[in-house]
Scaffold this active site. Structure first.
Site, mmCIF file in Angstrom:
data_model
loop_
_atom_site.group_PDB
_atom_site.id
_atom_site.type_symbol
_atom_site.label_atom_id
_atom_site.label_comp_id
_atom_site.label_asym_id
_atom_site.label_seq_id
_atom_site.Cartn_x
_atom_site.Cartn_y
_atom_site.Cartn_z
ATOM 1 N NE ARG A 41 -25.839 26.558 6.486
ATOM 2 C CZ ARG A 41 -24.753 26.820 7.208
ATOM 3 N NH1 ARG A 41 -23.638 26.163 6.982
ATOM 4 N NH2 ARG A 41 -24.795 27.740 8.146
ATOM 5 C CB SER A 110 -34.052 27.247 10.155
ATOM 6 O OG SER A 110 -33.190 26.588 9.277
ATOM 7 C CE LYS A 148 -26.842 28.749 11.005
ATOM 8 N NZ LYS A 148 -28.209 28.845 11.476
HETATM 9 N N1 3NM Z 1 -28.098 24.683 10.796
HETATM 10 P P1 3NM Z 1 -23.278 19.469 11.818
HETATM 11 S S1 3NM Z 1 -26.981 23.710 12.823
HETATM 12 C C1 3NM Z 1 -26.510 24.242 8.941
HETATM 13 O O1 3NM Z 1 -29.394 24.916 14.084
HETATM 14 C C2 3NM Z 1 -26.926 24.159 10.350
HETATM 15 O O2 3NM Z 1 -30.345 25.476 12.223
HETATM 16 C C3 3NM Z 1 -28.251 24.514 12.097
HETATM 17 O O3 3NM Z 1 -23.756 20.836 11.206
HETATM 18 C C4 3NM Z 1 -29.407 25.013 12.858
HETATM 19 O O4 3NM Z 1 -24.149 18.395 11.272
HETATM 20 C C5 3NM Z 1 -26.184 23.570 11.354
HETATM 21 O O5 3NM Z 1 -21.865 19.331 11.339
HETATM 22 C C6 3NM Z 1 -24.882 22.880 11.187
HETATM 23 O O6 3NM Z 1 -23.368 19.615 13.313
HETATM 24 C C7 3NM Z 1 -24.974 21.414 11.455
#
Ligand code: 3NM
Length: 223
Positions: A41, A110, A148
């Site tokens: 990503r 997603s 994010k």
């Molecule tokens: N997508 P971490 S949250 C890439 O809600 C991504 O669709 C998300 O990072 C979504 O594991 C996210 O560090 C980041 O919390 C997740």
């Protein structure tokens, strides 16, 4: 190569979180620890930078027998012959992506809300054009995350469980998933966990992945 599609511990990469360490090294360590699938990503890379990184990741993951998924950029996924692509609600529509990559590649989608999740055609349902539904839904954020910024409202475990009760889609929980809650995410019905910081920012990505995989197994009632 026929790679196994296993979403148990899904590493999503983020170079800024790697604290100057080599991304390929982190991927290799995570796979050694049990990561089952890897998504590159890159939100700020140029097409050329993304392509070059994806080429190197493809070489590595082909050797390791682990699927490579490209976030958002269908063109990059096709150029490097990645195993799949992951798209969000602001990217190209799922049906267009499926048409572009064909029936054999993995396509993940997603979903930010229950409504979005329940409007996705089931994997078994064949669309009119011969395409299939997504291979999995990325359900997130489950918990608060700093990785994010533009996320929608958190799902929480109850809504995840409610979605599980209403769909046959394969579900991967993402957002704030770490060692302290991975088991609960699986117990609430996810087929796998997707993690960024819990692996990329870990002192030992290998050890972090091993521990996360053990939690996934415990969540499934397997030890
Ligand atoms: N997508 P971490 S949250 C890439 O809600 C991504 O669709 C998300 O990072 C979504 O594991 C996210 O560090 C980041 O919390 C997740």
């Amino acid at each position: 190569m026929n790679k196994k599609r296993d979403y148990s511990v899904y590493l999503v990469t983020d170079r800024p979180l790697c604290a100057g360490r080599d991304l390929l090294q982190i991927i290799e360590e995570a796979v050694a620890g049990g990561a089952t699938i890897v998504q590159i990503r890159e939100k700020d890379a140029t097409a050329r930078e993304f392509y070059e990184l994806a080429c190197a990741a493809k070489d590595l993951l082909d050797r390791l027998g682990i699927p490579l998924i490209i976030n958002d950029r269908v063109d990059v996924a096709l150029a490097v012959d990645a195993d799949g692509v992951h798209v969000g609600q602001k990217d190209l529509p799922y049906a267009e992506v499926r048409k572009m990559v064909g029936p054999h590649k993995i396509v993940g989608l997603s979903v930010d809300t229950m409504e979005q999740a329940l409007s996705v055609p089931d994997l078994e349902v064949v669309l009119g054009d011969g395409g299939f539904g997504p291979d999995y839904l990325g359900v997130g954020p489950i918990f608060p995350t700093n990785t994010k910024k533009d996320t929608s409202e958190e799902w929480g475990l109850e809504n995840l469980a409610s979605l599980r009760a209403q769909t046959h889609q394969r579900l991967v929980g993402i957002g704030g998933v770490n060692l302290s809650n991975a088991r609960d995410v699986i117990r609430s019905g996810a087929d796998g966990i997707a993690v960024v910081s819990a692996i990329c920012a870990a002192e030992s990505p290998k050890k972090a992945t091993e521990e996360l995989l053990a939690e996934v197994m415990l969540g499934r009632g397997l030890e």
